[in-house]
Design an enzyme around this catalytic site. Sequence first.
Site, PDB file in Angstrom:
ATOM      1  N   LYS A 125      -0.238  14.458   1.355  1.00  0.00           N
ATOM      2  CA  LYS A 125      -1.558  14.713   0.769  1.00  0.00           C
ATOM      3  C   LYS A 125      -1.778  16.213   0.504  1.00  0.00           C
ATOM      4  CE  LYS A 125      -3.792  10.594   2.816  1.00  0.00           C
ATOM      5  NZ  LYS A 125      -4.514   9.910   1.725  1.00  0.00           N
TER       6      LYS A 125
ATOM      7  N   HIS B 285       0.793  -1.232   0.000  1.00  0.00           N
ATOM      8  CA  HIS B 285       0.000   0.000   0.000  1.00  0.00           C
ATOM      9  C   HIS B 285       0.820   1.275   0.000  1.00  0.00           C
ATOM     10  CE1 HIS B 285      -4.130  -1.586   0.673  1.00  0.00           C
ATOM     11  NE2 HIS B 285      -3.474  -2.615   1.179  1.00  0.00           N
TER      12      HIS B 285
ATOM     13  N   LYS C 205      -9.679  13.514   4.084  1.00  0.00           N
ATOM     14  CA  LYS C 205      -8.759  12.373   4.126  1.00  0.00           C
ATOM     15  C   LYS C 205      -7.846  12.575   5.323  1.00  0.00           C
ATOM     16  CE  LYS C 205      -7.415  13.563  -0.087  1.00  0.00           C
ATOM     17  NZ  LYS C 205      -7.312  12.328  -0.835  1.00  0.00           N
ATOM     18  N   ARG C 206      -7.057  11.547   5.669  1.00  0.00           N
ATOM     19  CA  ARG C 206      -6.089  11.728   6.740  1.00  0.00           C
ATOM     20  C   ARG C 206      -5.265  12.997   6.477  1.00  0.00           C
ATOM     21  NH1 ARG C 206      -5.607   7.837  10.893  1.00  0.00           N
ATOM     22  NH2 ARG C 206      -3.949   9.277  11.444  1.00  0.00           N
TER      23      ARG C 206
ATOM     24  N   LYS D  17     -14.927   7.843  -4.503  1.00  0.00           N
ATOM     25  CA  LYS D  17     -16.233   8.085  -3.877  1.00  0.00           C
ATOM     26  C   LYS D  17     -16.789   9.442  -4.285  1.00  0.00           C
ATOM     27  CE  LYS D  17     -14.334   5.858   0.152  1.00  0.00           C
ATOM     28  NZ  LYS D  17     -13.676   6.211   1.424  1.00  0.00           N
TER      29      LYS D  17
ATOM     30  N   THR E  18      -8.934   6.270  -2.537  1.00  0.00           N
ATOM     31  CA  THR E  18     -10.285   5.786  -2.811  1.00  0.00           C
ATOM     32  C   THR E  18     -11.294   6.902  -2.559  1.00  0.00           C
ATOM     33  OG1 THR E  18     -10.309   4.881  -0.567  1.00  0.00           O
ATOM     34  CG2 THR E  18      -9.899   3.325  -2.375  1.00  0.00           C
TER      35      THR E  18
END
Length: 809
Positions: free
Chosen positions: A552, A355, A546-547, A658, A654
């Site tokens: 990110k 991952h 998201k985290r 969504k 992901t």
Amino acid sequence: MNDTPNRTPLTADVERHLLDSVGVAPAEASPSDLLQAVSLAAREQLSRRWVASTAADRHAKARRVVYLSMEFLMGRTLGNALAALGLEGPAADAAQAHARTLEDLQAHEPDAALGNGGLGRLAACFLDSMAALGLPSFGYGIRYEFGMFAQSIQGGRQVEHPDPWLENGTPWEFPRPDVAWPVRFGGWVEHPQGPGGPAVWHPAGTVNAKAYDMVVPSHHDERVSTLRLWRAAAPAHIDLTAFNSGDYARAAEFKNQFENISWVLYPNDSTPAGRELRLRQEYFFTSASLQDVLARHMAEHGRLDNLHEAVAIHLNDTHPAIGVAELMRLLLDEHALPWARAWAITQATFSYTNHTLMPEALETWPVGLIQSVLPRHLEIVYRINHEFLLQAARHRPGDNAFLQRLSLIDESGERRMRMAHLSIVGSHKINGVSALHSQLLVNTIFSDFAAIWPERFTNMTNGVTPRRWLAQANPALAALLDESIGTAWRRDLDRLADLAPLADDAAFRERFGAIKRANKARLAARLQRELGVPLDPDSLFDVQVKRIHEYKRQLLNVLHVVTRYLAIIAEPQRSWVPRTVLFAGKAASSYVAAKTIIRLIHDVASVVNHDLRVAGRLAVAFVPNYGVSVAEALMPAADLSEQISTAGTEASGTGNMKLALNGALTIGTDDGANIEIREAVGDDNIFIFGLRTPEVEARRREGYRPGQIAAAHPTLQQVLDAIGGGLFSPDEPGRYRGLVDSLLQVDHYLLLADYADYVATQQRVDALFTDAAAWQAKAVRNVAGMGPFSSDRTIAQYAREVWRVQRGG
Ligand SMILES: *Cc1c(COP(=O)(O)O)cnc(C)c1O
């Protein structure tokens, strides 16, 4: 039963459960009593299906998938169970009979948050798809007493609270008191027949793993799958001496030493004791699961040499990697198989998903720790390594550096066991989670392994379940789809392609747009209520959820917000496209930089939201406690999906899937699954910006100088000065000086390199949003293109190419 018109059998079941199970007079039932009763009424129907599926698989001796995962981010269960049973209408009636709505009841169900983020949610989507495809399957994990911490915000800062999700019990688990396996730790190893033979392990301690099953219903037929979670229990005899002598405190402490294994998801890994506990957790659930698998296999087949023909065991990341050594131990020491046979079975049984490419996220354990916690496993790994390196040496004779890179033991400093290497060597298939990521695995971190075993490496692009992320989360859009293209998309998401022509149908676009508007209004009302922030549902909802992590790049988003803020103030008379920027996400409790970003978002929000000069044009909100249920509320209300990681860092994502599935347009980098989303929806329906992976590598190689970029870009410099100089933290002007200095000096994730393109792309977003018809057409085309991102597609691919399992009877 009385003769009220909308009484249904379910309503009768609910009344019965209120009386017989919950123990309350129906007329006096509270919302949580009702939640309990409706859940029990649904549960009993699932229970019957479950018994039938399990019996069918046992009878058929079906080949099964066993999915080992340290995390399952399941969220709430009731809505999913009712949808699978086709009981949503009757359940709403049952609630209404008590003057409640189903939503009132569901709000009282705690999320099962047994995971951190993407990896755990993926496991949950996969279970849903395994059930939907009717695959004989088991998920295995840990029944954490406390799940992912609950996040609140105090004074702009993240505060972590325990998540006692089991405090009031849960109707969704079935304890299996007869299923318990001993899991041993520490001690020493004896070799009665000499060094190569089977060993006798004399452990220092043993803990029992007790099984709790959760039902995983199929939405398409009567099959049901199982998530089996293990709880650690001290062996019953253990505390007797202390108890007898009246020393209850010591007895309790002793018991806790064993039972703390399943207390909490992610013990604090900044201390040696926390790290050891985490290793124990990994071994605990892996060992219990493998013992369970072998017992089931023996009951059905009476021999173990065909194990790999009857079961496929999957490692979701390296957390269960010790399973490779544990299966060897069970086969060698407890079932007396010879080494070569045991090793052939092990390799043919396991498969592994990676991952992450980030070196610091690749799991390793100090050899000394393994020696003290799992002495027999260390011996086994040494022998696996020895034989593997002999084999590898034949590929490149004399190349010692090659062998050092491949070794299961990193000898460069303190000796450490490389869990990814153990997973690769022990598996017959290894995959990444998007096309880019799988290709980078083979070209970078695992290139030496790919040189030896090119055929083992493959790709399985992630997906999400359309039942939860569209049907349940966005019922109005789901109903519009049912009406327009039929209901088959629920089990065959490729049917969404039938929507594409409707992008050019003005009447359809209008209805589609009205649903988005209503979802935004509902979210705005909720955030007004919960946060006291007024949001305009007609503004563009720009969503990054998201985290919180530096890679990110929530901070890049903040730089854009500040850019926009300063620009509006500088040119108040221009017609600005109104924007609401929404953030949500948790930062790991020990991750200081991520927590600083959360604080900065709050500081910026508080200045922006109180500045009348930008009122009606810009608002910022941070939605606390991101988790599955919060995501279900946010995704349907998004216009713009922020997927802006540095190229080459996000394995797949992901959240991106969504959001697009709910009609958001993506602004994103050429990273992870964004690339495949772009191919699926078309270049004209997505906003891609920034450096690509090879360019990121090149910039770093050349010697990246973020300070020079800022110096050459006055707007950027102004934005950094505003943040670093305290415009958003007037009470403490130096609060973000360090953050800004580190951007100017290091900027490891290349925010400044991508800044200009990002801001320019945001201007294109604005321009498109002013043309509602054009925007809605692209939003419709996004939904139409999302067929490939169903986890049903992913799981069908795993079933065919990795696991070789088929639908059960
Ligand atoms: C989908 C999801 C994630 C993963 O989001 P990314 O944007 O892919 O990082 C994390 N947490 C929750 C609750 C999710 O539903």
